[in-house]
Enzyme design. Structure first.
Site, mmCIF file in Angstrom:
data_model
loop_
_atom_site.group_PDB
_atom_site.id
_atom_site.type_symbol
_atom_site.label_atom_id
_atom_site.label_comp_id
_atom_site.label_asym_id
_atom_site.label_seq_id
_atom_site.Cartn_x
_atom_site.Cartn_y
_atom_site.Cartn_z
ATOM 1 N N ALA A 82 0.854 -1.195 0.000
ATOM 2 C CA ALA A 82 0.000 0.000 0.000
ATOM 3 C C ALA A 82 0.884 1.236 0.000
ATOM 4 O O ALA A 82 2.097 1.149 0.214
ATOM 5 C CB ALA A 82 -0.892 0.011 1.234
ATOM 6 N N LYS A 83 0.298 2.367 -0.236
ATOM 7 C CA LYS A 83 1.006 3.639 -0.057
ATOM 8 C C LYS A 83 -0.031 4.729 0.113
ATOM 9 O O LYS A 83 -1.145 4.619 -0.393
ATOM 10 C CB LYS A 83 1.878 3.948 -1.284
ATOM 11 C CG LYS A 83 3.037 4.852 -0.964
ATOM 12 C CD LYS A 83 4.152 4.078 -0.290
ATOM 13 C CE LYS A 83 5.323 4.963 0.049
ATOM 14 N NZ LYS A 83 6.489 4.161 0.466
#
Ligand code: NAD
Length: 428
Positions: free
Chosen positions: A116-117
Site C-alpha cells: 500500500a502507499k
C-alpha cells in the site's frame, strides 16, 4: 481525482513517470514467469484506491482544503503495508506506483504483507507543528475505514516522521476506545515503536552494498568512495552507518543541492551541522554541487536516496559509479536500467536495497501484537539475516536466468504473489 480504470491501456495513457516505470518493470519481469495470464493481468491492477479532500484549520483561523490518497495494490499475502508521503509532488499515479513496489518488496523479503502507499499534497515545511498535527489526525481519521493492524498498516515515508505516526496511532486508538499500537509502524519507542526502526532503511541499504562489494572482492571499506543523493531518513542513516564502517562519503545532497569533498566528508560533524543549520551549504571543507552534478561525480558507489525518476536515459551514460544501490523507491527509469546494464554497472534494486525499513516495521508490528519487545541487537541481527537471505536468493535467480538484479528481484517477488493468488483462487 481517481482516474477511471477502464482498461490497463487507459491507465498507461494517463500516468506520469513513476507508475509507467512500475508497470514497465512488471511487464518485463512477467515475460519470464510461468504464471496464468489471468493472474498476470490481475496483479497489474491496484486493488483499491481511496481519494479524500479534507479541511485543516490553519493557526490564523483560515480553513484550507487538502487532498490525500491511499492505494492498496495487493492484499494477497496479508494486510497491506506502506508509508505515507507528504509532498507537493504527490499524485494518485505516484501513490499507485509506490503501492505496487511495496507489494513486490514485501513478497521479495518474505513478509506476510501486501502493498500500500498513501500521500497528502502538502509541503510539511510550510506548516507549524500544531497544523501538522491537525492535518495528520484528520487524514488518519479519514483512513480509519481502511486501516487496522489486520487490514492496512501505514508507516513513515518522505515528509513524514515518527511523531506523525504517534498521532495516527492516537487518532485510531481514540476512535476505537483502546490503544492499538500495531495499527502503524515507525512510531516513537515510548508508544510501541521498535528499537532500530529509524535507522533501519539506511542501515539495510549499506548491508546490501557491503554484500554486493564483498561478492566482487571489494573488502577494504577505506578504498570505496560513496556519493549519496538525499540526506533525510534514508540518506543520512546510510551515510552514518557507512561512515562507521569506514567507507568514504564524498558527497551528499538534499532538495536544495549538495556538498562535495573528494577526500571524504566528516559525517558525524555534518549531521550536527545539518541539525543546527537546516542546510548542507556552508559545511567546512566542502564545495557546493547541484543534484544533477552529484549523480555523475567520480565514485565507486552511488546511492540515490531522495525520490523517484532521478537516473534517466539522459544522465545514465555519464554515471561514473560502478555500483548503484537504490535507497529511494524507483529512482531509475527502465531506459536508464538498460543503459546501466550495457555499461556493466551493477544495480542493487530498491525493493531489495531499501527493504530494511519495512522489515523492521514488520518486527515492530510483531512486537506490538505480542506485547513483547526486543533489544536493538536482536533487531539488527534479524534485519541482517533477512536481507542477506533475500540478497542471496535474488543473486541466485539472476545467475540462473542470466538477468540483472532488478529483473531477478521483480521475478522472485511477482512469482511469489502470483503463485499465492493461484493457490487462493479467484473469488468467488
Ligand atoms: P525524507 O523526507 O526523510 O528525506 C528525503 C530527502 O530527499 C531529503 O534530504 C530531501 O531534501 C531530499 N529531496 C527531496 N526532493 C529532492 C529532489 N527533488 N532532489 C534531491 N533531493 C531531494 O524521506 P526518506 O524517508 O529518507 O525517503 C527517501 C526515499 O526513500 C523515498 O523514495 C522513499 O520512498 C524511500 N524509502 C523510505 C523508507 C523509510 O523508511 N523512510 C523506506 C523505503 C524507501
Amino acid at each position: 481525482m481517481v482516474v477511471a480504470l477502464n482498461s490497463a491501456n487507459h491507465v498507461l495513457d494517463t500516468i506520469p513517470n513513476a507508475y509507467q516505470t512500475a508497470l514497465a518493470q512488471y511487464d518485463r519481469a512477467v515475460r519470464y514467469l510461468d504464471l496464468d495470464e489471468n493472474v498476470i493481468e490481475y496483479m497489474r491492477w491496484p486493488r483499491r484506491e481511496f481519494s479524500v479532500n479534507f479541511p485543516v484549520k490553519r493557526d490564523d483561523g483560515r480553513v484550507e482544503m487538502f487532498t490525500g490518497y491511499r492505494v492498496h495494490h495487493s492484499t494477497v499475502l496479508g494486510p497491506s503495508k506502506g508509508g505515507i508521503r507528504y509532498s507537493l509532488d504527490v499524485t494518485l499515479d505516484e501513490v499507485r506506483a509506490l503501492a505496487m513496489w511495496m507489494t513486490w518488496k514485501c513478497a521479495l523479503v518474505h513478509l506476510p504483507y501486501g502493498g500500500a502507499k498513501g500521500g497528502v499534497l502538502v509541503d510539511p515545511k510550510t506548516m507549524s507543528q500544531a497544523e501538522l498535527e491537525r492535518l495528520t489526525r484528520r487524514y488518519a481519521s479519514e483512513l480509519i475505514p481502511l486501516m487496522s493492524p489486520h487490514a492496512d498498516i501505514p508507516a513513515p515515508d518522505m515528509g513524514t516522521n515518527a511523531q506523525m505516526m504517534a498521532w495516527i496511532m492516537d487518532t485510531y486508538s481514540m476512535t476505537v476506545g483502546y490503544s492499538v499500537p500495531a495499527v502503524v509502524t515507525g512510531k516513537p519507542v515510548n508508544v510501541g515503536g521498535s528499537l532500530g526502526r529509524n535507522e533501519a532503511t539506511g542501515r539495510g541499504v549499506i548491508i546490501c552494498m557491503v554484500e554486493a562489494l564483498k561478492r566482487r572482492g571489494d573488502t577494504d571499506p577505506g578504498s570505496i568512495r560513496l556519493v549519496i543523493q538525499g540526506f533525510g531518513n534514508v540518506g543520512s542513516h546510510a551515510a552514518a552507518y557507512a561512515y562507521d564502517l569506514g567507507y568514504k562519503i564524498l558527497a551528499v545532497s538534499d532538495v536544495n543541492g549538495g556538498i562535495y569533498n573528494p577526500k571524504g566528508l566528516d559525517i558525524p560533524a555534518l549531521r550536527r551541522y545539518y541539525a543546527q543549520n537546516g542546510a548542507l551549504a556552508g559545511f567546512p571543507n566542502s564545495e557546493p554541487v547541484t543534484n544533477a552534478e552529484l549523480l555523475t561525480l567520480p565514485c565507486d558507489v552511488l546511492i540515490p536516496a531522495a525520490m523517484e525518476g532521478q537516473i534517466t536515459k539522459n544522465n545514465a551514460p555519464r554515471i561514473q559509479a560502478s555500483m548503484i544501490v537504490e535507497g529511494a523507491n524507483g529512482p531509475t527509469t527502465p531506459e536508464a536500467d538498460d543503459i546501466l546494464d550495457e555499461r556493466g554497472i551493477l544495480l542493487v534494486p530498491d525493493i531489495l536495497a531499501n527493504a530494511g525499513g519495512v522489515i523492521v516495521s514488520y518486527f515492530e508490528w510483531v512486537q506490538d501484537l505480542q506485547a513483547f519487545f526486543w533489544d536493538e541487537e536482536e533487531v539488527y541481527r534479524q534485519l541482517e539475516r533477512i536481507l542477506l537471505r533475500s540478497y542471496d536468493s535474488t543473486a541466485h535467480m539472476a545467475e540462473q536466468h542470466n538477468v540483472n538484479m532488478r529483473m531477478a528481484a521483480q521475478m522472485s517477488a511477482i512469482n511469489r504473489v502470483g503463485k499465492a493468488l493461484m493457490t487462493r483462487g479467484i473469488y468467488p
